[in-house]
Motif scaffolding. Structure first.
Motif, PDB file in Angstrom:
ATOM      1  N   GLU A 155       0.824  -1.209   0.000  1.00 42.99           N
ATOM      2  CA  GLU A 155       0.000   0.000   0.000  1.00 42.99           C
ATOM      3  C   GLU A 155       0.862   1.263   0.000  1.00 42.99           C
ATOM      4  O   GLU A 155       0.528   2.253  -0.662  1.00 42.99           O
ATOM      5  CB  GLU A 155      -0.937   0.010   1.222  1.00 42.99           C
ATOM      6  N   GLU A 156       1.971   1.236   0.729  1.00 46.25           N
ATOM      7  CA  GLU A 156       2.870   2.394   0.764  1.00 46.25           C
ATOM      8  C   GLU A 156       3.563   2.589  -0.586  1.00 46.25           C
ATOM      9  O   GLU A 156       3.718   3.727  -1.045  1.00 46.25           O
ATOM     10  CB  GLU A 156       3.909   2.227   1.871  1.00 46.25           C
ATOM     11  N   ILE A 157       3.995   1.488  -1.198  1.00 45.07           N
ATOM     12  CA  ILE A 157       4.650   1.599  -2.496  1.00 45.07           C
ATOM     13  C   ILE A 157       3.683   2.150  -3.535  1.00 45.07           C
ATOM     14  O   ILE A 157       4.041   3.018  -4.346  1.00 45.07           O
ATOM     15  CB  ILE A 157       5.195   0.231  -2.937  1.00 45.07           C
ATOM     16  N   ALA A 158       2.449   1.656  -3.507  1.00 46.83           N
ATOM     17  CA  ALA A 158       1.439   2.166  -4.435  1.00 46.83           C
ATOM     18  C   ALA A 158       1.192   3.656  -4.204  1.00 46.83           C
ATOM     19  O   ALA A 158       1.015   4.421  -5.162  1.00 46.83           O
ATOM     20  CB  ALA A 158       0.141   1.376  -4.273  1.00 46.83           C
ATOM     21  N   ALA A 159       1.209   4.083  -2.944  1.00 46.52           N
ATOM     22  CA  ALA A 159       1.027   5.507  -2.637  1.00 46.52           C
ATOM     23  C   ALA A 159       2.181   6.337  -3.192  1.00 46.52           C
ATOM     24  O   ALA A 159       1.972   7.445  -3.707  1.00 46.52           O
ATOM     25  CB  ALA A 159       0.902   5.698  -1.129  1.00 46.52           C
ATOM     26  N   PHE A 160       3.399   5.812  -3.101  1.00 46.80           N
ATOM     27  CA  PHE A 160       4.548   6.521  -3.672  1.00 46.80           C
ATOM     28  C   PHE A 160       4.405   6.650  -5.189  1.00 46.80           C
ATOM     29  O   PHE A 160       4.734   7.694  -5.772  1.00 46.80           O
ATOM     30  CB  PHE A 160       5.847   5.786  -3.340  1.00 46.80           C
ATOM     31  N   LEU A 161       3.946   5.587  -5.823  1.00 48.46           N
ATOM     32  CA  LEU A 161       3.788   5.630  -7.279  1.00 48.46           C
ATOM     33  C   LEU A 161       2.762   6.674  -7.696  1.00 48.46           C
ATOM     34  O   LEU A 161       2.873   7.274  -8.768  1.00 48.46           O
ATOM     35  CB  LEU A 161       3.375   4.247  -7.794  1.00 48.46           C
ATOM     36  N   ARG A 162       1.760   6.894  -6.858  1.00 50.67           N
ATOM     37  CA  ARG A 162       0.759   7.929  -7.163  1.00 50.67           C
ATOM     38  C   ARG A 162       1.272   9.331  -6.858  1.00 50.67           C
ATOM     39  O   ARG A 162       0.913  10.292  -7.555  1.00 50.67           O
ATOM     40  CB  ARG A 162      -0.524   7.655  -6.375  1.00 50.67           C
ATOM     41  N   ALA A 163       2.096   9.448  -5.825  1.00 51.52           N
ATOM     42  CA  ALA A 163       2.531  10.767  -5.365  1.00 51.52           C
ATOM     43  C   ALA A 163       3.814  11.257  -6.036  1.00 51.52           C
ATOM     44  O   ALA A 163       4.092  12.452  -6.033  1.00 51.52           O
ATOM     45  CB  ALA A 163       2.728  10.751  -3.847  1.00 51.52           C
ATOM     46  N   VAL A 164       4.589  10.338  -6.590  1.00 53.98           N
ATOM     47  CA  VAL A 164       5.887  10.706  -7.181  1.00 53.98           C
ATOM     48  C   VAL A 164       5.865  10.344  -8.666  1.00 53.98           C
ATOM     49  O   VAL A 164       6.176   9.208  -9.041  1.00 53.98           O
ATOM     50  CB  VAL A 164       7.051   9.984  -6.466  1.00 53.98           C
ATOM     51  N   PRO A 165       5.489  11.284  -9.523  1.00 58.09           N
ATOM     52  CA  PRO A 165       5.372  10.962 -10.951  1.00 58.09           C
ATOM     53  C   PRO A 165       6.683  10.516 -11.579  1.00 58.09           C
ATOM     54  O   PRO A 165       6.685   9.726 -12.534  1.00 58.09           O
ATOM     55  CB  PRO A 165       4.870  12.275 -11.562  1.00 58.09           C
ATOM     56  N   GLU A 166       7.798  11.004 -11.051  1.00 53.89           N
ATOM     57  CA  GLU A 166       9.092  10.609 -11.609  1.00 53.89           C
ATOM     58  C   GLU A 166       9.361   9.124 -11.355  1.00 53.89           C
ATOM     59  O   GLU A 166       9.916   8.423 -12.214  1.00 53.89           O
ATOM     60  CB  GLU A 166      10.213  11.466 -11.002  1.00 53.89           C
ATOM     61  N   LEU A 167       8.981   8.638 -10.184  1.00 43.01           N
ATOM     62  CA  LEU A 167       9.125   7.207  -9.887  1.00 43.01           C
ATOM     63  C   LEU A 167       8.204   6.391 -10.780  1.00 43.01           C
ATOM     64  O   LEU A 167       8.595   5.344 -11.307  1.00 43.01           O
ATOM     65  CB  LEU A 167       8.810   6.941  -8.414  1.00 43.01           C
ATOM     66  N   ARG A 168       6.992   6.874 -10.965  1.00 38.75           N
ATOM     67  CA  ARG A 168       6.031   6.169 -11.822  1.00 38.75           C
ATOM     68  C   ARG A 168       6.534   6.092 -13.264  1.00 38.75           C
ATOM     69  O   ARG A 168       6.353   5.084 -13.946  1.00 38.75           O
ATOM     70  CB  ARG A 168       4.682   6.865 -11.762  1.00 38.75           C
TER      71      ARG A 168
END
Length: 225
Positions: A155-168
């Protein structure tokens, strides 16, 4: 023939970028205390001290010979020093590598294969896997130390992917959506999604990674200003 005595070792040092610098490093302190002639660069990192017979960093036995022999060759001449059980089980080789680490920043990602996979990787990529052994580890912290193992909750990793477009962007939309769809109660689905995301991230082109990192730094700098 006289029984072998106890001899000092000259141990190899690894100057990885994450190590403490100069005499702030426990590794450099050990080197200096064992060799008065040793020179310690105050700006150079001293990350690891290796005590063993690893093919990538074999210690030297200071028994008066010139040039000194490596520990590996010395043990080959004196296999009885390992004891019969260890000698027979490990073919006359020292079965462990003792390390002293002095850590300043986060270490690089570590991936240790099991015994079967280690032999396969050594055959395929000997430059990256210099021996056929697996890498079980035991660590003893001599000072306050933080160690991380595995991944954050999905859930935390998915949240990072939503919040950090560069990581996505590095992971890719397909892999990111697969992880977001995976349910935390489905371990196989989560494991597969994590594998895809991690593979995409680690196989990112260096130029693309640099571009996305620059964008991230620029965006955070603007937000802070």
């Amino acid at each position: 023939m006289a029984e072998p005595r106890v001899f000092p070792l000259r141990c190899p040092v690894r100057n990885y970028a994450w190590g403490q610098r100069g005499l702030r490093s426990a590794v450099a302190q050990l080197v200096a205390s064992g060799d008065p002639a040793a020179s310690v660069d105050p700006e150079r990192p001293y990350a690891e001290l290796w005590m063993g017979a690893h093919p990538s960093g074999d210690a030297e036995v200071l028994d008066g010979r010139d040039p000194p022999r490596t520990l590996g060759s010395w043990l080959a001449e004196h296999p009885a020093c390992l004891g019969p059980k260890v000698r027979d089980a490990f073919g006359g080789r020292l079965p462990f590598l003792f390390k002293v680490l002095s850590v300043r920043t986060a270490l690089s990602i570590q991936a240790h294969p099991n015994k079967e996979l280690a032999a396969k990787l050594h055959a395929q990529f000997p430059q990256h896997y210099p021996d056929t052994n697996h890498k079980p580890e035991m660590a003893i912290a001599l000072t306050p130390f933080e160690g991380l193992c595995g991944f954050r909750p999905v859930e935390e990793i998915a949240a990072f992917l939503r919040a950090v477009p560069e990581l996505r962007a590095l992971v890719g939309e397909v892999a990111a959506e697969q992880l977001e769809r995976s349910a935390s109660h489905d371990p196989r689905g989560v494991s597969a999604a994590l594998r895809v995301c991690f593979t995409c991230l680690m196989k990112s082109e260096k130029e693309v990674f640099g571009q996305q990192l620059a964008l991230l730094v620029e965006r955070i700098s603007q937000q802070g200003g």
